[in-house]
Design a protein around this motif. Structure first.
Motif, PDB file in Angstrom:
ATOM      1  N   LYS A 278       9.525   5.235 -10.165  1.00 26.07           N
ATOM      2  CA  LYS A 278       8.565   4.132  -9.668  1.00 26.07           C
ATOM      3  C   LYS A 278       9.085   2.439 -10.032  1.00 26.07           C
ATOM      4  CE  LYS A 278       4.100   5.043 -11.383  1.00 26.07           C
ATOM      5  NZ  LYS A 278       3.518   5.372 -12.171  1.00 26.07           N
ATOM      6  N   ILE A 279       9.775   1.827 -11.297  1.00 28.14           N
ATOM      7  CA  ILE A 279      10.104   0.608 -11.376  1.00 28.14           C
ATOM      8  C   ILE A 279      11.327   0.139  -9.491  1.00 28.14           C
ATOM      9  CG2 ILE A 279      11.673  -0.605 -12.642  1.00 28.14           C
ATOM     10  CD1 ILE A 279      10.224   0.285 -14.983  1.00 28.14           C
ATOM     11  N   ALA A 280      11.452   0.763  -9.428  1.00 28.88           N
ATOM     12  CA  ALA A 280      12.999   1.583  -8.194  1.00 28.88           C
ATOM     13  C   ALA A 280      11.904   0.645  -7.142  1.00 28.88           C
ATOM     14  CB  ALA A 280      13.771   2.078  -7.994  1.00 28.88           C
TER      15      ALA A 280
ATOM     16  N   LYS B 252       9.264  12.359 -17.970  1.00 28.91           N
ATOM     17  CA  LYS B 252       8.361  10.402 -17.779  1.00 28.91           C
ATOM     18  C   LYS B 252       8.637   9.696 -17.612  1.00 28.91           C
ATOM     19  CE  LYS B 252       3.665   8.836 -19.036  1.00 28.91           C
ATOM     20  NZ  LYS B 252       2.728   9.028 -19.732  1.00 28.91           N
ATOM     21  N   GLY B 253      10.068   9.572 -18.504  1.00 29.53           N
ATOM     22  CA  GLY B 253      11.428   7.401 -18.879  1.00 29.53           C
ATOM     23  C   GLY B 253      11.909   8.150 -16.913  1.00 29.53           C
ATOM     24  N   TYR B 254      11.951   9.213 -16.928  1.00 31.27           N
ATOM     25  CA  TYR B 254      12.720   9.151 -14.827  1.00 31.27           C
ATOM     26  C   TYR B 254      11.796   8.601 -13.955  1.00 31.27           C
ATOM     27  CZ  TYR B 254      16.675  11.724 -17.719  1.00 31.27           C
ATOM     28  OH  TYR B 254      17.416  11.559 -19.099  1.00 31.27           O
ATOM     29  N   ILE B 255      10.638   9.066 -14.588  1.00 27.86           N
ATOM     30  CA  ILE B 255       9.755   8.455 -13.022  1.00 27.86           C
ATOM     31  C   ILE B 255       8.968   7.998 -13.630  1.00 27.86           C
ATOM     32  CG2 ILE B 255       7.241   9.251 -13.124  1.00 27.86           C
ATOM     33  CD1 ILE B 255       7.839  12.662 -13.061  1.00 27.86           C
ATOM     34  N   GLN B 256       8.773   6.790 -14.560  1.00 29.44           N
ATOM     35  CA  GLN B 256       8.958   5.965 -14.624  1.00 29.44           C
ATOM     36  C   GLN B 256      10.401   4.413 -13.986  1.00 29.44           C
ATOM     37  OE1 GLN B 256       8.250   5.248 -19.034  1.00 29.44           O
ATOM     38  NE2 GLN B 256       6.022   5.082 -18.371  1.00 29.44           N
ATOM     39  N   VAL B 257      11.169   4.963 -14.191  1.00 27.27           N
ATOM     40  CA  VAL B 257      12.486   3.849 -13.299  1.00 27.27           C
ATOM     41  C   VAL B 257      11.907   3.904 -12.648  1.00 27.27           C
ATOM     42  CG1 VAL B 257      14.705   4.209 -13.428  1.00 27.27           C
ATOM     43  CG2 VAL B 257      14.096   4.704 -15.390  1.00 27.27           C
TER      44      VAL B 257
ATOM     45  N   THR C  18       0.808  -1.368  -0.012  1.00 24.48           N
ATOM     46  CA  THR C  18       0.095   0.175   0.008  1.00 24.48           C
ATOM     47  C   THR C  18       0.903   1.084   0.468  1.00 24.48           C
ATOM     48  OG1 THR C  18      -1.775  -1.070   1.277  1.00 24.48           O
ATOM     49  CG2 THR C  18      -2.130   1.102   1.362  1.00 24.48           C
ATOM     50  N   VAL C  19       1.936   1.588   0.379  1.00 25.26           N
ATOM     51  CA  VAL C  19       2.350   2.437   0.424  1.00 25.26           C
ATOM     52  C   VAL C  19       3.778   2.556  -0.665  1.00 25.26           C
ATOM     53  CG1 VAL C  19       4.765   3.610   2.006  1.00 25.26           C
ATOM     54  CG2 VAL C  19       3.151   2.545   3.444  1.00 25.26           C
ATOM     55  N   ALA C  20       4.215   1.867  -0.824  1.00 28.70           N
ATOM     56  CA  ALA C  20       4.713   1.366  -2.028  1.00 28.70           C
ATOM     57  C   ALA C  20       3.434   2.387  -3.076  1.00 28.70           C
ATOM     58  CB  ALA C  20       4.995   0.506  -2.803  1.00 28.70           C
ATOM     59  N   MET C  21       2.315   1.988  -3.627  1.00 32.87           N
ATOM     60  CA  MET C  21       0.857   2.037  -4.348  1.00 32.87           C
ATOM     61  C   MET C  21       1.320   3.660  -3.933  1.00 32.87           C
ATOM     62  SD  MET C  21      -1.598  -0.924  -4.158  1.00 32.87           S
ATOM     63  CE  MET C  21      -2.825  -0.200  -5.262  1.00 32.87           C
ATOM     64  N   ALA C  22       0.937   4.634  -2.994  1.00 28.56           N
ATOM     65  CA  ALA C  22       0.868   5.288  -2.371  1.00 28.56           C
ATOM     66  C   ALA C  22       2.024   6.575  -2.883  1.00 28.56           C
ATOM     67  CB  ALA C  22       1.071   5.894  -1.007  1.00 28.56           C
ATOM     68  N   ILE C  23       3.024   5.733  -3.024  1.00 30.77           N
ATOM     69  CA  ILE C  23       4.426   6.596  -3.932  1.00 30.77           C
ATOM     70  C   ILE C  23       4.693   6.572  -5.025  1.00 30.77           C
ATOM     71  CG2 ILE C  23       7.162   6.458  -3.848  1.00 30.77           C
ATOM     72  CD1 ILE C  23       7.112   5.044  -1.145  1.00 30.77           C
ATOM     73  N   SER C  24       3.819   5.821  -5.636  1.00 32.53           N
ATOM     74  CA  SER C  24       4.047   5.700  -6.558  1.00 32.53           C
ATOM     75  C   SER C  24       2.669   6.779  -7.603  1.00 32.53           C
ATOM     76  CB  SER C  24       3.260   4.210  -7.282  1.00 32.53           C
ATOM     77  OG  SER C  24       2.776   4.622  -8.813  1.00 32.53           O
ATOM     78  N   ALA C  25       1.528   7.367  -6.400  1.00 30.15           N
ATOM     79  CA  ALA C  25       1.164   7.665  -6.830  1.00 30.15           C
ATOM     80  C   ALA C  25       1.345   8.703  -6.884  1.00 30.15           C
ATOM     81  CB  ALA C  25      -0.400   7.646  -5.739  1.00 30.15           C
TER      82      ALA C  25
END
Length: 409
Positions: free
Chosen positions: A137-139, A130-135, A102-109
């Motif tokens: 989020k993957i991390a 956007k590419g860096y943000i996706q990286v 849940t915390v990971a999903m909140a950080i992704s948001a």
């Protein structure tokens, strides 16, 4: 009596405790989402971001609120009597893993909100993130997955992290495309090769249109027929493509097209024809200057000027070239600060190409095509004034006329 009943039937106490724990979790969920969230939203409504519907739809606070029921279960499961230690451990670990997810999903948001806010800045199209943000989020999700696995196995995360060194080769193989795309994205961003909004042309990828998104793995191009082409981002580094940004920023779009003249119609002009053409406004200065130049040249020939082959004379093709260039220089929609040229190209079986090279004062596609068409409409129509003909391969009508002429003979 109830105490004796619980001692006689311990499972009843266990069931009641589990029901109580479930009710406590539901109550915590109710208190947080109904009462606390309302308070938080009311406080945020006094800030610019709190009133922004686009930011609120990502639901960061709502996702964090889901942590509370899991925390109640994690803390309260040990209070349930008569549960095997193994069950308590499993339930606690699952609840803790749910908290981590849940915390990971909140950080992704939160990262999504950062992306939205950044793209509102004027310079965002120059440096897309956007590419860096996706990286990132993957991390976050990779780290969350490691923590969840460690929690479910009831082991220290350091044990799993210590094994990553041996798994490095496997991870590189699994994330090969991601790593290559990340490097390509950094190259594109650092060298300013492509921006959102650029018109790019990449025939090998069937792409010819405006870039609408630059993401971690792909670049999306909306073609002029409104179809979407998705290009792997590393292709923009390894394969050639054309970026029309320079044209867009210059304010002018190039015209480079030729008229094909029938070479058999090229000849010298008589004095009467020169006098008639001199009455055309854009040719007056050219023909006066040309006449003085030719007269001076021929006067130096002396007696040799009696042979016309020795003299200089104006031609209809040369005069037409001068007219076409003067017409472009006086045209209201031709960019006068850029190159303007009318030149001959090498003749071929399709006639003598007279190429126009100039730039319109607009980059709008529809307006550009209209200006170009108007120019060539005029030049095709005025060729007869110079007794020139456009070259054209014989068509059915030409062959029909030829057959009819031969029959009449």
């Amino acid at each position: 009596m109830p105490t004796e009943l619980l001692e006689t039937y311990p499972l009843i106490g266990t069931a009641l405790a589990l029901v109580g724990l479930a009710l406590a979790a539901l109550f915590a969920n109710f208190v947080v989402k109904v009462l606390l969230l309302r308070l938080v939203h009311r406080l945020l409504s006094y800030t610019p971001y709190g009133r922004d519907a686009e930011l609120k739809q990502h639901g960061v606070i709502e996702r964090l609120a889901n942590v509370m029921p899991a925390m109640v279960v994690s803390a309260g499961i040990a209070l349930v009597p008569n549960l095997p230690e193994f069950v308590v451990l499993v339930v606690r670990n699952v609840a803790n893993a749910t908290i981590i997810l849940t915390v990971a999903m909140a950080i992704s948001a939160v990262f999504n909100i950062v992306d939205v806010i950044y793209h509102r800045r004027p310079q965002a199209r120059l440096r897309p993130v956007k590419g860096y943000i996706q990286v990132f989020k993957i991390a976050v999700y990779v780290l969350a997955a490691l923590l969840m696995i460690a929690t479910l196995l009831d082991q220290s995360p350091l044990i799993l992290l210590s094994g990553l060194g041996a798994m490095a080769a496997v991870l590189i193989l699994v994330f090969q495309d991601t790593l290559l795309s990340l490097v390509a994205g950094i190259q594109i961003s650092s060298t300013d090769m492509v921006r959102v909004g650029d018109w790019i042309e990449m025939p090998d990828q069937k792409a010819d249109g405006a870039v609408i998104a630059i993401e971690l793995h792909t670049v999306k191009v909306q073609n002029w027929d409104k179809t979407i082409t998705t290009i792997p981002i590393r292709k923009l580094v390894t394969e050639p493509f054309k970026n029309w940004r320079g044209m867009q920023e210059s304010g002018g779009r190039r015209i480079k097209r030729a008229l094909y003249i029938d070479q058999s119609s090229i000849r010298f002009l008589s004095q009467d024809e020169l006098d008639r053409l001199e009455s055309i406004g854009v040719l007056e200065h050219y023909l006066q200057k040309k006449r003085a130049e030719i007269t001076e040249w021929n006067d130096r020939l002396g007696d040799r000027a009696k042979v016309l082959a020795n003299t200089r004379r104006s031609t209809n093709i040369g005069t037409f070239r001068a007219y076409a260039e003067a017409y472009l220089r006086s045209h209201p929609h031709i960019h006068q600060g850029m190159s303007i040229m009318v030149r001959q190209l090498a003749p071929g079986p399709d006639g003598l190409p007279i190429e126009l090279y100039a730039f319109t004062d607009t980059i709008v596609w529809v307006n550009y095509e209209g200006i170009q068409a108007d120019i060539f409409d005029h030049l095709y129509a005025i060729l007869g004034e110079f007794d020139l003909r456009v070259f054209q391969n014989p068509a059915g009508h030409d062959l029909q006329n030829m057959t009819a002429s031969e029959s009449a003979v």
